[in-house]
Structure formats: C-alpha cells, structure tokens
Write a protein that holds these residues in place. Structure first.
Motif, mmCIF file in Angstrom:
data_model
loop_
_atom_site.group_PDB
_atom_site.id
_atom_site.type_symbol
_atom_site.label_atom_id
_atom_site.label_comp_id
_atom_site.label_asym_id
_atom_site.label_seq_id
_atom_site.Cartn_x
_atom_site.Cartn_y
_atom_site.Cartn_z
ATOM 1 N N ASP A 90 59.426 -34.553 -22.940
ATOM 2 C CA ASP A 90 58.941 -33.222 -22.600
ATOM 3 C C ASP A 90 58.104 -33.203 -21.338
ATOM 4 O OD1 ASP A 90 60.128 -32.181 -24.881
ATOM 5 O OD2 ASP A 90 58.376 -32.600 -26.121
ATOM 6 N N THR A 91 58.101 -34.282 -20.565
ATOM 7 C CA THR A 91 57.290 -34.362 -19.367
ATOM 8 C C THR A 91 57.906 -33.484 -18.278
ATOM 9 O OG1 THR A 91 56.775 -36.638 -19.931
ATOM 10 C CG2 THR A 91 56.248 -35.925 -17.711
ATOM 11 N N LEU A 92 57.135 -32.514 -17.805
ATOM 12 C CA LEU A 92 57.587 -31.614 -16.751
ATOM 13 C C LEU A 92 56.779 -31.904 -15.506
ATOM 14 C CD1 LEU A 92 59.168 -29.073 -15.790
ATOM 15 C CD2 LEU A 92 57.216 -27.754 -16.559
ATOM 16 N N LEU A 93 57.463 -32.157 -14.402
ATOM 17 C CA LEU A 93 56.802 -32.364 -13.114
ATOM 18 C C LEU A 93 56.992 -31.107 -12.295
ATOM 19 C CD1 LEU A 93 55.477 -34.171 -10.902
ATOM 20 C CD2 LEU A 93 57.797 -34.816 -10.274
ATOM 21 N N GLU A 94 55.895 -30.541 -11.812
ATOM 22 C CA GLU A 94 55.984 -29.348 -10.973
ATOM 23 C C GLU A 94 55.062 -29.529 -9.786
ATOM 24 O OE1 GLU A 94 56.119 -25.526 -12.891
ATOM 25 O OE2 GLU A 94 54.841 -24.696 -11.340
ATOM 26 N N ARG A 95 55.616 -29.333 -8.589
ATOM 27 C CA ARG A 95 54.850 -29.453 -7.355
ATOM 28 C C ARG A 95 55.023 -28.179 -6.551
ATOM 29 N NH1 ARG A 95 55.968 -35.225 -4.747
ATOM 30 N NH2 ARG A 95 53.818 -35.077 -4.153
ATOM 31 N N ARG A 96 53.928 -27.761 -5.911
ATOM 32 C CA ARG A 96 53.953 -26.542 -5.099
ATOM 33 C C ARG A 96 53.332 -26.820 -3.742
ATOM 34 N NH1 ARG A 96 54.516 -21.709 -7.990
ATOM 35 N NH2 ARG A 96 54.694 -22.065 -10.221
ATOM 36 N N LEU A 97 53.913 -26.216 -2.733
ATOM 37 C CA LEU A 97 53.345 -26.266 -1.395
ATOM 38 C C LEU A 97 53.535 -24.889 -0.777
ATOM 39 C CD1 LEU A 97 52.158 -27.883 1.024
ATOM 40 C CD2 LEU A 97 54.509 -28.240 1.752
ATOM 41 N N THR A 98 52.451 -24.327 -0.270
ATOM 42 C CA THR A 98 52.503 -23.033 0.404
ATOM 43 C C THR A 98 52.164 -23.259 1.864
ATOM 44 O OG1 THR A 98 51.824 -21.904 -1.608
ATOM 45 C CG2 THR A 98 51.601 -20.695 0.449
ATOM 46 N N VAL A 99 53.038 -22.791 2.747
ATOM 47 C CA VAL A 99 52.845 -22.902 4.185
ATOM 48 C C VAL A 99 52.502 -21.507 4.696
ATOM 49 C CG1 VAL A 99 53.922 -23.507 6.381
ATOM 50 C CG2 VAL A 99 54.524 -24.771 4.309
ATOM 51 N N ILE A 100 51.359 -21.389 5.373
ATOM 52 C CA ILE A 100 50.908 -20.093 5.871
ATOM 53 C C ILE A 100 50.889 -20.140 7.388
ATOM 54 C CG2 ILE A 100 49.006 -18.444 5.881
ATOM 55 C CD1 ILE A 100 48.398 -19.405 3.038
ATOM 56 N N PHE A 101 51.510 -19.129 7.975
ATOM 57 C CA PHE A 101 51.611 -19.021 9.428
ATOM 58 C C PHE A 101 50.656 -17.951 9.937
ATOM 59 C CE2 PHE A 101 55.733 -20.587 8.040
ATOM 60 C CZ PHE A 101 55.947 -21.635 8.914
ATOM 61 N N ALA A 102 50.211 -18.132 11.170
ATOM 62 C CA ALA A 102 49.461 -17.106 11.899
ATOM 63 C C ALA A 102 50.290 -16.808 13.139
ATOM 64 C CB ALA A 102 48.073 -17.598 12.257
ATOM 65 N N GLY A 103 50.953 -15.657 13.128
ATOM 66 C CA GLY A 103 51.901 -15.351 14.199
ATOM 67 C C GLY A 103 53.143 -16.197 14.005
ATOM 68 N N ASP A 104 53.464 -17.048 14.992
ATOM 69 C CA ASP A 104 54.620 -17.923 14.863
ATOM 70 C C ASP A 104 54.213 -19.375 14.645
ATOM 71 O OD1 ASP A 104 57.408 -18.371 14.780
ATOM 72 O OD2 ASP A 104 57.351 -19.138 16.835
ATOM 73 N N GLY A 105 52.892 -19.648 14.600
ATOM 74 C CA GLY A 105 52.437 -21.025 14.454
ATOM 75 C C GLY A 105 51.904 -21.330 13.071
ATOM 76 N N LEU A 106 51.994 -22.586 12.680
ATOM 77 C CA LEU A 106 51.496 -23.042 11.387
ATOM 78 C C LEU A 106 49.974 -22.957 11.376
ATOM 79 C CD1 LEU A 106 51.876 -24.469 8.632
ATOM 80 C CD2 LEU A 106 51.837 -26.622 9.877
ATOM 81 N N ALA A 107 49.416 -22.254 10.372
ATOM 82 C CA ALA A 107 47.970 -22.096 10.275
ATOM 83 C C ALA A 107 47.369 -23.074 9.270
ATOM 84 C CB ALA A 107 47.620 -20.665 9.885
ATOM 85 N N ARG A 108 47.900 -23.087 8.036
ATOM 86 C CA ARG A 108 47.329 -23.975 7.021
ATOM 87 C C ARG A 108 48.328 -24.231 5.901
ATOM 88 N NH1 ARG A 108 45.077 -18.961 5.642
ATOM 89 N NH2 ARG A 108 45.147 -18.534 3.409
#
Length: 123
Positions: A90-108
């Motif tokens: 029953d082991t569930l692996l869940e990973r999340r990554l959120t990429v946030i842009f400011a304009g057209d560039g990567l912010a955080r």
C-alpha cells in the motif's frame, strides 16, 4: 467405474482440505496480479538542479518536460505531479513540483523536489 470412484474420492479429499482453510488463508494464496501504476512527470533532483532563475519557459520545458498541469487561469504556474502505486503493498509515492514564472522567466520553485544547496555539498 473404477476411474469414477477414484475421481469422486479425489474431489472429496480436495473439498475437505479446502473447507478446513480459513477464508483469509485462501485469499492470501489466491490474489490477482496487479501492475505498478506510474502517473505524471518523474522529476529528479538532478533535473531540478539544472534550473536557474530567469530561464525561459522553453528552457524549463526542455529540462523538465511538458508539465502535467498548465492551468489556463494561472498562466505563470506549472505543476509537475508524479504518483507511483506498486502492485503489491500500500506504499504510495507522490512528488510535487510547482514552477512559478514572472513574465517569461523562472521566478521560483515550490514543492517536494528541491535543488540541493551548493553549500550543503561536501567538497
């Protein structure tokens, strides 16, 4: 006639053996095969380490792949979600990554997968 009697005795012995087993013992022995289920984008630490602030959307897409969720209402946010459920256990692996842009560039970046800090690496 002799085959019929021996077959009947065999089935009677088999029925007696199975009826003596508990239902959990039988269900533990007879289980359907279940496959491993992998869904989403698998993002590694090495992939995240290649991301730098100010990278364009195309560069981020080249490194991480197409995002699983690109919301129309939040155009400056991409979500990369990965789920792994093994067929056994029953082991569930869940990973999340959120990429946030400011304009057209990567912010955080936000989420479970983070780039390793250069100061934390042994030299």
């Amino acid at each position: 006639m002799r085959n019929l009697i021996s077959s009947a005795l065999l089935f009677a012995a088999l029925g007696a053996a199975v009826s003596g087993c508990s239902p959990t013992a039988v269900s533990d022995f007879v289980k359907p095969y279940r496959i491993d289920i992998r869904q989403g984008n698998y993002v590694t630490q090495e992939m995240v380490a290649q991301l730098k602030p100010g990278m364009s959307r195309d560069q981020v897409r080249f490194v991480l792949g197409t995002p699983l969720v690109a919301d129309v209402f939040h155009a400056d946010r991409w979500d990369y979600v990965y789920r792994f459920r093994p067929g056994k256990g029953d082991t569930l692996l869940e990973r999340r990554l959120t990429v946030i842009f400011a304009g057209d560039g990567l912010a955080r970046l936000e989420g479970d997968v983070r780039p390793e800090d250069a100061a934390a690496k042994p030299q």
